[in-house]
Write an enzyme that holds these catalytic residues in place. Structure first.
Site, short mmCIF file in Angstrom:
data_model
loop_
_atom_site.label_atom_id
_atom_site.label_comp_id
_atom_site.label_asym_id
_atom_site.label_seq_id
_atom_site.Cartn_x
_atom_site.Cartn_y
_atom_site.Cartn_z
N HIS A 101 8.34 -3.25 6.02
CA HIS A 101 7.83 -1.89 6.25
C HIS A 101 7.27 -1.78 7.66
O HIS A 101 6.98 -2.80 8.31
CB HIS A 101 6.72 -1.55 5.25
CG HIS A 101 5.48 -2.37 5.45
ND1 HIS A 101 5.39 -3.69 5.08
CD2 HIS A 101 4.28 -2.07 6.02
CE1 HIS A 101 4.20 -4.16 5.40
NE2 HIS A 101 3.49 -3.20 5.98
N ASP A 103 3.81 0.20 9.19
CA ASP A 103 2.61 0.73 8.55
C ASP A 103 2.61 2.26 8.55
O ASP A 103 2.83 2.89 9.60
CB ASP A 103 1.36 0.22 9.25
CG ASP A 103 1.14 -1.27 9.00
OD1 ASP A 103 1.56 -1.75 7.93
OD2 ASP A 103 0.56 -1.94 9.87
N HIS A 246 7.33 -5.45 9.41
CA HIS A 246 6.75 -6.74 9.07
C HIS A 246 6.72 -6.96 7.57
O HIS A 246 6.91 -6.03 6.78
CB HIS A 246 5.36 -6.92 9.69
CG HIS A 246 4.40 -5.81 9.35
ND1 HIS A 246 4.43 -4.58 9.96
CD2 HIS A 246 3.40 -5.76 8.46
CE1 HIS A 246 3.47 -3.82 9.45
NE2 HIS A 246 2.83 -4.51 8.54
N ARG A 261 -8.17 -5.03 9.43
CA ARG A 261 -7.16 -4.37 10.24
C ARG A 261 -7.68 -3.05 10.76
O ARG A 261 -8.33 -2.30 10.03
CB ARG A 261 -5.91 -4.10 9.38
CG ARG A 261 -4.74 -3.56 10.20
CD ARG A 261 -3.53 -3.29 9.32
NE ARG A 261 -3.45 -1.90 8.95
CZ ARG A 261 -2.59 -1.40 8.07
NH1 ARG A 261 -1.76 -2.21 7.43
NH2 ARG A 261 -2.56 -0.12 7.80
FE LIG Z 1 1.68 -3.64 6.93
#
Ligand SMILES: [Fe+2]
Length: 270
Positions: A101, A103, A246, A261
């Site tokens: 995917h 993000d 990723h 994150r």
């Molecule tokens: Fe991700």
């Protein structure tokens, strides 16, 4: 490309570089920002070792590259809503990112990048794979590029989050984006469909769309386009979400893997 402050060691010819000679907890001066930005544009994902990021310095690093984006489905930390905890342990029933995917591609303006700081890692496993969507596009035949170029596709996260959070009554983002997008900085074309989020190519019949997407999802998995990152405690990965996908490997259950994150806002794909 010449660098004065940082050292950049490519990990493959197509994607990924390790960066040395910079402390990400300190404010980036113009030169450091410019060099990091150049390196990110060229290598698409940058890796850093032995960093110590507080929540404040993590957010400041992200803000050097743009406004911070909020996650549409996962709540941030109570005092730092722009920071999402990434955590898996013996009680986990799923982990984030266990399929290819980019993000938040389901958002109307998907993020330009994500900065992931991991502080706790299993003794072995828990790598993240990154795939270059420039390389994926470049490897297609001229006829396939011409066929895909005018097409658009629906990115949807409802099927994912409704299964993960069945008690939450919420509609998650669903938006149409080009199948082939143009990177706003490099102007290079890249593939922008993912197995995790892309559900339908609008201009094709359902049967055709399923077949073409199946081919493209398979194409993204080609190791020729990839780099695989072995984390250590206090490693940071910063990826350009517009031209990469990723995959977070969950091969370490029941061990703990934990970090934070921040996500940098982006533009509407074209
Ligand atoms: Fe991700």
């Amino acid at each position: 490309m010449g660098y004065e402050l940082i050292q950049v060691r490519p990990m493959t010819k197509r994607i990924g570089a390790e960066v040395f000679g910079i402390d990400l907890s300190q404010p980036l001066g113009n030169q450091a920002f410019s060099e990091l930005h150049d390196a990110l544009m060229q290598h698409q994902v940058l890796f850093f070792r032995d960093q110590q990021l507080t929540h404040e310095s993590h957010k400041a690093l992200g803000r050097s590259f743009g406004e911070l984006a909020m996650h549409s489905a996962v709540a941030g930390l109570p005092d730092h809503p722009e920071i999402v905890a990434i955590h898996a342990d013996e009680k986990s029933t799923y982990v984030a990112g266990e399929d290819w995917h980019s993000d938040l591609s389901e958002d109307p303006e998907p993020p330009m990048g994500s900065i992931l700081y991991m502080h706790t890692l299993p003794d072995a496993g828990g790598d993240t794979l990154f795939s270059s969507m420039y390389a994926a596009y470049d490897a297609l035949s001229p006829a396939m590029k011409a066929f895909l170029d005018p097409l658009t596709a629906v990115h949807d996260s409802n099927h994912i989050y409704r299964e993960l959070f069945p008690d939450v009554q919420k509609t998650y983002p669903r938006n149409t984006h080009p199948v082939i997008r143009t990177h706003p900085v490099t102007k290079r074309k890249c593939l922008f469909v993912s197995q995790s989020k892309t559900v339908r190519i609008n201009e094709l019949s359902k049967k055709e769309s399923d077949a073409v997407l199946r081919f493209l999802f398979d194409h993204v998995k080609d190791p020729n386009f990839q780099v695989r990152f072995r984390w250590q405690p206090n490693s940071v990965a910063f990826w350009d979400n517009r031209c990469t996908q990723h995959f977070a490997v969950w091969d370490y259950f029941p061990d703990v893997r934990s970090g934070f994150r921040v996500t940098v806002a982006g533009d509407r794909p074209f």
